[in-house]
Design a protein around this motif. Structure first.
Motif, PDB file in Angstrom:
ATOM      1  N   THR A 179       9.801 -11.250  10.304  1.00 52.47           N
ATOM      2  CA  THR A 179      11.003 -11.962  10.746  1.00 52.47           C
ATOM      3  C   THR A 179      11.133 -13.283   9.999  1.00 52.47           C
ATOM      4  O   THR A 179      10.158 -14.035   9.875  1.00 52.47           O
ATOM      5  N   SER A 180      12.343 -13.573   9.500  1.00 49.81           N
ATOM      6  CA  SER A 180      12.633 -14.830   8.814  1.00 49.81           C
ATOM      7  C   SER A 180      13.742 -15.554   9.556  1.00 49.81           C
ATOM      8  O   SER A 180      14.784 -14.966   9.835  1.00 49.81           O
ATOM      9  N   ARG A 181      13.516 -16.828   9.850  1.00 50.51           N
ATOM     10  CA  ARG A 181      14.552 -17.679  10.466  1.00 50.51           C
ATOM     11  C   ARG A 181      14.149 -19.132  10.269  1.00 50.51           C
ATOM     12  O   ARG A 181      13.015 -19.441   9.917  1.00 50.51           O
ATOM     13  N   LEU A 206      11.034   0.521   6.301  1.00 50.45           N
ATOM     14  CA  LEU A 206      11.545   1.517   7.241  1.00 50.45           C
ATOM     15  C   LEU A 206      12.922   1.136   7.770  1.00 50.45           C
ATOM     16  O   LEU A 206      13.836   1.953   7.799  1.00 50.45           O
ATOM     17  N   ARG A 207      13.053  -0.120   8.218  1.00 53.81           N
ATOM     18  CA  ARG A 207      14.312  -0.565   8.828  1.00 53.81           C
ATOM     19  C   ARG A 207      14.552  -2.031   8.467  1.00 53.81           C
ATOM     20  O   ARG A 207      13.614  -2.785   8.192  1.00 53.81           O
ATOM     21  N   VAL A 208      15.818  -2.424   8.503  1.00 52.27           N
ATOM     22  CA  VAL A 208      16.199  -3.812   8.328  1.00 52.27           C
ATOM     23  C   VAL A 208      17.146  -4.175   9.456  1.00 52.27           C
ATOM     24  O   VAL A 208      17.922  -3.334   9.945  1.00 52.27           O
ATOM     25  N   ALA A 209      17.063  -5.437   9.914  1.00 51.81           N
ATOM     26  CA  ALA A 209      17.933  -5.911  10.994  1.00 51.81           C
ATOM     27  C   ALA A 209      18.339  -7.349  10.712  1.00 51.81           C
ATOM     28  O   ALA A 209      17.585  -8.114  10.111  1.00 51.81           O
ATOM     29  N   LEU A 210      19.544  -7.698  11.155  1.00 50.13           N
ATOM     30  CA  LEU A 210      20.066  -9.051  10.987  1.00 50.13           C
ATOM     31  C   LEU A 210      20.614  -9.541  12.318  1.00 50.13           C
ATOM     32  O   LEU A 210      21.312  -8.791  13.016  1.00 50.13           O
ATOM     33  N   ARG A 232      19.630  -1.014  10.613  1.00 56.86           N
ATOM     34  CA  ARG A 232      19.835   0.127   9.737  1.00 56.86           C
ATOM     35  C   ARG A 232      18.489   0.638   9.223  1.00 56.86           C
ATOM     36  O   ARG A 232      17.567  -0.161   8.959  1.00 56.86           O
ATOM     37  N   ASP A 233      18.406   1.947   9.042  1.00 59.89           N
ATOM     38  CA  ASP A 233      17.268   2.514   8.335  1.00 59.89           C
ATOM     39  C   ASP A 233      17.365   2.092   6.873  1.00 59.89           C
ATOM     40  O   ASP A 233      18.458   2.100   6.281  1.00 59.89           O
ATOM     41  N   ALA A 234      16.213   1.734   6.301  1.00 65.11           N
ATOM     42  CA  ALA A 234      16.219   1.211   4.938  1.00 65.11           C
ATOM     43  C   ALA A 234      14.897   1.560   4.282  1.00 65.11           C
ATOM     44  O   ALA A 234      13.839   1.136   4.769  1.00 65.11           O
ATOM     45  N   SER A 235      14.948   2.286   3.188  1.00 65.54           N
ATOM     46  CA  SER A 235      13.726   2.766   2.561  1.00 65.54           C
ATOM     47  C   SER A 235      13.631   2.293   1.122  1.00 65.54           C
ATOM     48  O   SER A 235      14.562   2.474   0.335  1.00 65.54           O
ATOM     49  N   ILE A 236      12.489   1.678   0.795  1.00 65.99           N
ATOM     50  CA  ILE A 236      12.140   1.334  -0.582  1.00 65.99           C
ATOM     51  C   ILE A 236      10.633   1.160  -0.629  1.00 65.99           C
ATOM     52  O   ILE A 236      10.012   0.735   0.362  1.00 65.99           O
ATOM     53  N   LEU A 237      10.029   1.479  -1.757  1.00 66.14           N
ATOM     54  CA  LEU A 237       8.581   1.445  -1.900  1.00 66.14           C
ATOM     55  C   LEU A 237       8.195   0.375  -2.911  1.00 66.14           C
ATOM     56  O   LEU A 237       8.812   0.265  -3.975  1.00 66.14           O
ATOM     57  N   GLY A 260      33.665 -16.313   9.067  1.00 61.00           N
ATOM     58  CA  GLY A 260      33.010 -17.417   9.769  1.00 61.00           C
ATOM     59  C   GLY A 260      31.648 -17.069  10.324  1.00 61.00           C
ATOM     60  O   GLY A 260      31.190 -17.685  11.291  1.00 61.00           O
ATOM     61  N   VAL A 261      30.967 -16.110   9.713  1.00 64.28           N
ATOM     62  CA  VAL A 261      29.699 -15.604  10.241  1.00 64.28           C
ATOM     63  C   VAL A 261      28.543 -16.492   9.812  1.00 64.28           C
ATOM     64  O   VAL A 261      28.524 -17.029   8.699  1.00 64.28           O
ATOM     65  N   ALA A 262      27.551 -16.621  10.701  1.00 59.75           N
ATOM     66  CA  ALA A 262      26.301 -17.310  10.399  1.00 59.75           C
ATOM     67  C   ALA A 262      25.150 -16.317  10.491  1.00 59.75           C
ATOM     68  O   ALA A 262      25.109 -15.477  11.394  1.00 59.75           O
ATOM     69  N   LEU A 263      24.227 -16.419   9.537  1.00 54.75           N
ATOM     70  CA  LEU A 263      23.003 -15.612   9.568  1.00 54.75           C
ATOM     71  C   LEU A 263      21.957 -16.380  10.356  1.00 54.75           C
ATOM     72  O   LEU A 263      21.525 -17.456   9.950  1.00 54.75           O
ATOM     73  N   GLU A 264      21.554 -15.819  11.506  1.00 47.73           N
ATOM     74  CA  GLU A 264      20.600 -16.493  12.379  1.00 47.73           C
ATOM     75  C   GLU A 264      19.156 -16.096  12.072  1.00 47.73           C
ATOM     76  O   GLU A 264      18.251 -16.919  12.171  1.00 47.73           O
ATOM     77  N   ALA A 265      18.929 -14.832  11.722  1.00 50.99           N
ATOM     78  CA  ALA A 265      17.575 -14.353  11.432  1.00 50.99           C
ATOM     79  C   ALA A 265      17.676 -13.020  10.714  1.00 50.99           C
ATOM     80  O   ALA A 265      18.696 -12.318  10.791  1.00 50.99           O
ATOM     81  N   ALA A 266      16.611 -12.660   9.996  1.00 51.73           N
ATOM     82  CA  ALA A 266      16.521 -11.365   9.323  1.00 51.73           C
ATOM     83  C   ALA A 266      15.165 -10.750   9.652  1.00 51.73           C
ATOM     84  O   ALA A 266      14.151 -11.450   9.731  1.00 51.73           O
ATOM     85  N   HIS A 267      15.170  -9.434   9.847  1.00 54.89           N
ATOM     86  CA  HIS A 267      13.959  -8.712  10.224  1.00 54.89           C
ATOM     87  C   HIS A 267      13.776  -7.519   9.294  1.00 54.89           C
ATOM     88  O   HIS A 267      14.738  -6.817   8.972  1.00 54.89           O
TER      89      HIS A 267
END
Length: 523
Positions: A24-26, A425-429, A481-486, A501-508
Motif C-alpha cells: 500500500t502506498s499513501r 495479482l490485483r491492483v486497487a486505488l 482490478r485483476d492485474a498480471s505481470i511478472l 476533480g479526482v484525488a488519488l488517496e492511496a494505491a494498493h
C-alpha cells in the motif's frame, strides 16, 4: 509503502503455495527524479504531472480549455512580458494588466479587469528592439509602467500614453527600490534617479550612478530584482545585495555587499520573490537565497534539467499561482523527453517543499512561450502567451472548461526481497471526488524492469459511491482490478482526466512471490 505481511517471511522455507502480499502506498513525501525509479524511497513518486499535493492525497490540477480569446499580436512572437496592477485613466482602483513586448519591437497592454480583455497598443513595431537585445519592465508604485531597452532608450507608459524619457539612457533592465528607479546602463553600471522620482537624473537632487568594482562579482550584471528589502544584483556566478539607501543634502548613499559567490544565473526572467526568499534558475538547478544563505530547491529533480531548455530567449520564466489554497512557484521550460523531438512546454511547480509538473494548455496548437503573473480577485494566477500571440490563463478555475491528464507513477517496488520474483495479482486505488463527479475514466499500467502491461483493455470507467456522512460532500471509489505481470520489481502508473476533480488517496498492489531468480534475463 506498507506490506500485508513481514517481508522477511519471503526468505523462509515455504510449505504450499506462496502467500500473496499487499503493498500500500499513501501519504507520499514527494517527487524524486534525481534517483532512478528502482532506487527512490517507497513513499516517493517517480513521476507526477498535472497533480499537486493536497494533504496526504494527490489532487488533479485541470488546465484551462476555454476560448483563447482575441489575439494580442499576430505575426510576431513574445520577447518580454510583465504582469502588474496599474491605475490609469479614469480608473480609481488598480487593474490587472499584462505588458507584452514582441520581437518586432511592438508592445501591447491587455487589461483583464473583471475578466475582460481590453487591448491597447503601447508602441508600434520598432519602438523597442528584438532579441538578442533586452527590454526591462517595472512599475512605479501603482503607475506608470517603466520600460528600458538596450537599443531605443527609457520610456514610461501610463496606460494611455507612451512617453520617451531618454533616448540615451539605454539598458536591459530597470527595477524600483526604495523610492528610486535603478537602471542598468552598462554591463557593470547602475544609474539611479533622485528619490521619489523615476525620471529625475540630476545629481544635485540625489540621482547618480555606480559601478560594481568587487572582483568577487564575476562578469556583467545578468539580473536585478527588488525583494525582501534588498536590491539583488546577479552575475553568472555571484550575487550582490544593495541596501541601506538614504538621501541627505542631495546625496544618495547605500551599501553594496557581496552576498554569494560561485552561484548566479544568466536567466534574468527566472528571478522572482517567493515569500521571504529570492529564487532564480541556473542552467542546471533552481536555488533560493534566504537572507544570505543559499538553498538548493531542485535537488530532487536535478536529473530533469538535461532534458530542459528555455521556452523564450531570456527564460526560463517564473511565476506564482494559487492552487487549492497553496501558493505555488512555477517555472516555464521547454521539455524534450528522451527519444522525442521538438519538445513541449512544461511547468516545474514547487509547493511547500515538494515538486510536481504541469503541462500547458497550448490552445489552437500554439505552444505557450512566456508567463505573466496577475493578481485576480486577491489570488495570483499565471497567464501564458503562446506562439500565436494569444494570452490566456494556464490553470482552470472551477467555472472554466477544463482539460489535462493527471499521471502518477510509483517506485518499482522490490517488495521485501530484491532478488525475489513477483507475480502481480490485483491492483486497487482509493479515489475521492467532489459531489458532482459520478464516474471517471482511469488507465492503470503495471511496470517491471522488463516491460509494461495495461490493466484490462485500456481506460475503464469507475463509479463513485454516493456521498454519505461527508460534510464536504466528497464521494469515494475503490477501484479493484485483476492485474498480471511478472518481474523482480513491480510498479504502477495511474492516469485520469483532470476535469473530474479526482484525488488519488492511496494505491494498493497485491503480488505473490515466485521464487529466487538464479540467472539474469539479459533480454
Amino acid at each position: 509503502m506498507a506490506l500485508g505481511r513481514d517481508p522477511r517471511a519471503a526468505r523462509a522455507p515455504r510449505e504450499g503455495p506462496p502467500e500473496p502480499q499487499t503493498a500500500t502506498s499513501r501519504g507520499w513525501k514527494g517527487l524524486n527524479l534525481s534517483d532512478d525509479r528502482l532506487s527512490i524511497d517507497d513513499d516517493e513518486l517517480a513521476w507526477l504531472e498535472n497533480g499537486m499535493w493536497l494533504g496526504r492525497a494527490i489532487q488533479s490540477v485541470p488546465l484551462y480549455a476555454g476560448a483563447a480569446g482575441a489575439v494580442l499580436k499576430p505575426g510576431s512572437t513574445v520577447k518580454a512580458s510583465y504582469g502588474c496592477s496599474l491605475t490609469f485613466g479614469p480608473n480609481t482602483i488598480p487593474h490587472p494588466v499584462a505588458i507584452v513586448v514582441f520581437e518586432d519591437g511592438s508592445a501591447w497592454q491587455r487589461d483583464l479587469f473583471n475578466d475582460g480583455a481590453v487591448d491597447v497598443q503601447i508602441g508600434a513595431p520598432g519602438t523597442f528592439s528584438g532579441s538578442p537585445s533586452q527590454t526591462g519592465i517595472a512599475i512605479w508604485r501603482d503607475g506608470p509602467i517603466l520600460l528600458i531597452d538596450e537599443q531605443t532608450g527609457y520610456f514610461s507608459w501610463n496606460g494611455v500614453t507612451l512617453t520617451t524619457i531618454s533616448t540615451t539612457r539605454r539598458g536591459p533592465r530597470v527595477v524600483v527600490f526604495e523610492s528610486h528607479a535603478w537602471l542598468q546602463t552598462a554591463p557593470r553600471t547602475v544609474t539611479f534617479t533622485a528619490p521619489n522620482t523615476f525620471d529625475d537624473f540630476v545629481a544635485g537632487n540625489g540621482a547618480g550612478s555606480f559601478q560594481i568594482t568587487d572582483e568577487a562579482f564575476d562578469g556583467q550584471i545578468q539580473g536585478m530584482l527588488s525583494t525582501v528589502e534588498q536590491l539583488w544584483l546577479l552575475s553568472q556566478s555571484a550575487v550582490d545585495a544593495l541596501g541601506n539607501v538614504a538621501t541627505a543634502a542631495g546625496v544618495t548613499t547605500f551599501t553594496v555587499t557581496n552576498a554569494l559567490t560561485s552561484l548566479g544565473t544568466v536567466f534574468p526572467e527566472s528571478l522572482i520573490g517567493y515569500f521571504r526568499a529570492m529564487v532564480f534558475a541556473t542552467g542546471y538547478s533552481i536555488h533560493a537565497l534566504l537572507g544570505v544563505t543559499p538553498q538548493k530547491l531542485s535537488a530532487k529533480i536535478d536529473r530533469l534539467f538535461p532534458f530542459l531548455s528555455t521556452a523564450i530567449t531570456f527564460g526560463p520564466k517564473s511565476g506564482i499561482q494559487m492552487l487549492n489554497g497553496a501558493v505555488v512557484l512555477v517555472f516555464l521550460y521547454r521539455f524534450t523527453p528522451s527519444g522525442a523531438t521538438g519538445g513541449r512546454s512544461e511547468l516545474l511547480c514547487f509547493q511547500e517543499g515538494r515538486w510536481f509538473l504541469a503541462t500547458t494548455p497550448d490552445l489552437g496548437g500554439n505552444r505557450v512561450l512566456d508567463l505573466v503573473t496577475l493578481t485576480i480577485d486577491n489570488a495570483p494566477e499565471v497567464y501564458g502567451i503562446d506562439a500565436g500571440g494569444f494570452l490566456y490563463r494556464i490553470f482552470a478555475r472551477s467555472t472554466d472548461v477544463q482539460k489535462g491528464t493527471m499521471t502518477v507513477s510509483s517506485k518499482l517496488f522490490e517488495l521485501g526481497d530484491p532478488v525475489e520474483g513477483h507475480q502481480s495479482l490485483r491492483v486497487a486505488l482509493d479515489l475521492s471526488a467532489p459531489a458532482a463527479t459520478a464516474s471517471v475514466a482511469v488507465t492503470v499500467i503495471l511496470t517491471t524492469e522488463a516491460g509494461t502491461v495495461v490493466v484490462g483493455t485500456g481506460p475503464f470507467t469507475e463509479k463513485f459511491f454516493a456521498s454519505l456522512d461527508s460534510p464536504l460532500g466528497f464521494r469515494y471509489a475503490l477501484l479493484r482490478r485483476d492485474a498480471s505481470i511478472l518481474g523482480q520489481r513491480v510498479g504502477w502508473t495511474v492516469s485520469l482526466p483532470c476535469s473530474a476533480g479526482v484525488a488519488l488517496e492511496a494505491a494498493h498492489l497485491e503480488v505473490s512471490p515466485t521464487g529466487k531468480w538464479e540467472t539474469v534475463d539479459t533480454a
